[in-house]
Design an enzyme around this catalytic site. Structure first.
Site, mmCIF file in Angstrom:
data_model
loop_
_atom_site.group_PDB
_atom_site.id
_atom_site.type_symbol
_atom_site.label_atom_id
_atom_site.label_comp_id
_atom_site.label_asym_id
_atom_site.label_seq_id
_atom_site.Cartn_x
_atom_site.Cartn_y
_atom_site.Cartn_z
ATOM 1 N N ASN A 198 -6.430 0.140 0.065
ATOM 2 C CA ASN A 198 -5.716 0.488 -1.172
ATOM 3 C C ASN A 198 -5.910 -0.550 -2.284
ATOM 4 O OD1 ASN A 198 -2.470 2.240 -1.090
ATOM 5 N ND2 ASN A 198 -4.487 2.898 -1.662
ATOM 6 N N THR A 231 0.839 -1.200 0.000
ATOM 7 C CA THR A 231 0.000 0.000 0.000
ATOM 8 C C THR A 231 0.878 1.256 0.000
ATOM 9 O OG1 THR A 231 -0.144 0.381 2.390
ATOM 10 C CG2 THR A 231 -1.641 -1.268 1.461
ATOM 11 N N CYS A 232 0.229 2.402 -0.226
ATOM 12 C CA CYS A 232 0.990 3.655 -0.289
ATOM 13 C C CYS A 232 1.136 4.330 1.065
ATOM 14 C CB CYS A 232 0.328 4.607 -1.276
ATOM 15 S SG CYS A 232 0.393 3.958 -2.945
ATOM 16 N N ASP A 233 0.739 3.646 2.128
ATOM 17 C CA ASP A 233 0.850 4.215 3.461
ATOM 18 C C ASP A 233 2.248 3.923 4.015
ATOM 19 O OD1 ASP A 233 0.655 4.925 6.110
ATOM 20 O OD2 ASP A 233 -1.325 4.053 6.380
ATOM 21 N N SER A 234 2.918 4.956 4.534
ATOM 22 C CA SER A 234 4.296 4.712 4.990
ATOM 23 C C SER A 234 4.373 3.867 6.258
ATOM 24 C CB SER A 234 5.065 6.021 5.151
ATOM 25 O OG SER A 234 4.268 6.988 5.744
#
Ligand SMILES: *Cc1c(COP(=O)(O)O)cnc(C)c1O
Length: 380
Positions: free
Chosen positions: A365, A325-328
């Site tokens: 996501n 996913t694009c979550d850090s």
């Protein structure tokens, strides 16, 4: 979640043939049944299963086949699941907070054991649950030794537990005690103080304790270097119960989730990219099957296989590993030693991933589709 009906010999066979783009959880019924037999043979009392850790019907059916006869349930949905897949098993409704409607439904569905940790919830139960049922008072101690604090939400102090236990007895219920030492307790001593406190609460309440439920918390094998010693824990529980209760020894119950189910699943993820030869991006992460790792630590029981299913044998090299996913925050804790010859398209397998993996997967996501495949063996 997809479910393949075929039974495969081992994960590498499936991976080479199917080339899965989504993560796959490999399930070994043989390992699950062997673990169940280990608990049934070693634990000095009734072995039940905490359904929330992995509510897959195949898991329940195999535990039933192995001889598990009791289940720790926390919702009407879980009660219905057990009724359907393991009819005849006893159920302990050990979520100490329930609605009146849920209590009524549970009684109608045959549940005769309820945990409680507050005056208000005991009063709620007393209006609905017929006398003779078991009321199990859940108490807590200041935590130590567990990977995760289970006392943060549930559990009465010893003082309140004493009051609740005496009241449950006065109301005509079978008085019992329960605790949960915390999850992934590798130190047997985690149970010691709880059992001795249970005996003290029982004496102070002036009741004859029916059963003592020593919780879940039994560890699974997460780190290569630390193999859990279930038999040492069983022996300690047996010995300390005898010492603390003497002639008034209650029957014992345990309700492992992780300890029973973790070892029977291996998660196969796939390398989406190795960014500039540094960061590894997998197709699963903390919003999927690896949700627990940031909470209770990495699993280093990994192996890497190429697209043909062959094992990568390169020397271990520490890598930062990200999920898709694009979550850090979608990153595994610390670094993970992975073979230096690993390539994009390879599979990274994590062993011991049966608990709190399928149960908590999200579709954040657009990722998180997970397949389950049954295998004869999890290893080659
Ligand atoms: C979650 C839970 C368990 C199982 O815990 P594990 O650490 O997975 O063994 C047992 N009992 C209760 C009440 C729980 O909430």
């Amino acid at each position: 979640m997809g479910l393949s009906k075929t039974i495969w010999a081992k994960p590498s066979e499936f991976l080479a043939k199917e080339q899965p783009e989504n993560p796959v959880l490999f399930f070994s019924p043989a390992v699950l049944q062997a673990t169940a037999h280990r608990f049934l043979a070693g634990f000095p009392g009734l072995v039940t299963y905490a359904v929330k850790s992995n509510p897959d019907e195949m898991v329940i059916a195999n535990l039933d086949a192995a001889g598990i006869r009791g289940y720790d349930v926390a919702s009407i949905h879980e009660i219905d699941l057990i009724r359907r897949v393991a009819p005849g098993a006893s159920m302990h409704y050990n979520n100490p907070v329930r609605t009146r409607r849920e209590i009524t439904d549970a009684v109608e569905k045959g549940v005769r054991s309820f945990s409680v940790d507050s005056r208000s919830e005991l009063a709620k139960l007393a209006g609905i649950v017929p006398p003779g049922a078991e009321i199990s008072v859940r108490f807590k101690l200041p935590v130590q030794g567990a990977a995760y604090n289970f006392g943060a939400k549930f559990g009465a102090t010893a003082e309140l537990a004493t009051e609740l236990l005496a009241e449950a007895d006065r109301l005509g219920y079978a008085p019992s005690l329960t605790f949960h030492p915390g999850t992934q307790c590798t130190d047997p001593l985690a149970w010691d103080a709880y059992i001795r406190t249970a005996a003290q609460i029982t004496r102070d309440a002036g009741v004859r304790l029916q059963r003592l439920n020593v919780g879940g918390g039994f560890p699974s094998h997460r780190l290569n270097q630390i193999a859990p010693e279930l038999e040492s824990i069983f022996a300690l529980i047996d010995r300390v119960t005898g010492e603390a209760f003497g002639a008034d020894r209650p029957a014992l119950v345990c309700e492992p989730g992780r300890g029973l189910v973790a070892e029977s699943f291996t998660l196969a993820t796939r390398v989406r990219a190795i960014r500039d030869d540094a960061h590894v991006f997998l197709n699963d992460g903390v919003y999927g099957g690896l949700a627990e790792l940031p909470l209770i630590g990495i699993i280093d029981r990994t192996e890497v296989r190429d697209e043909d299913g062959a094992r990568r044998a390169g020397a271990g090299r520490d890598r930062i590993v990200f999920g898709p996913t694009c979550d850090s925050v979608d990153r595994l804790p610390g670094e993970l030693a992975l073979p230096s010859d690993m390539e994009e398209g390879d599979f990274v397998l994590f062993h011991g991933l049966g608990a709190y993996s399928t149960a908590t997967v999200t579709r954040f996501n657009g990722f998180g589709l997970l397949d389950i495949a049954t295998v004869m063996s999890l290893t080659d």
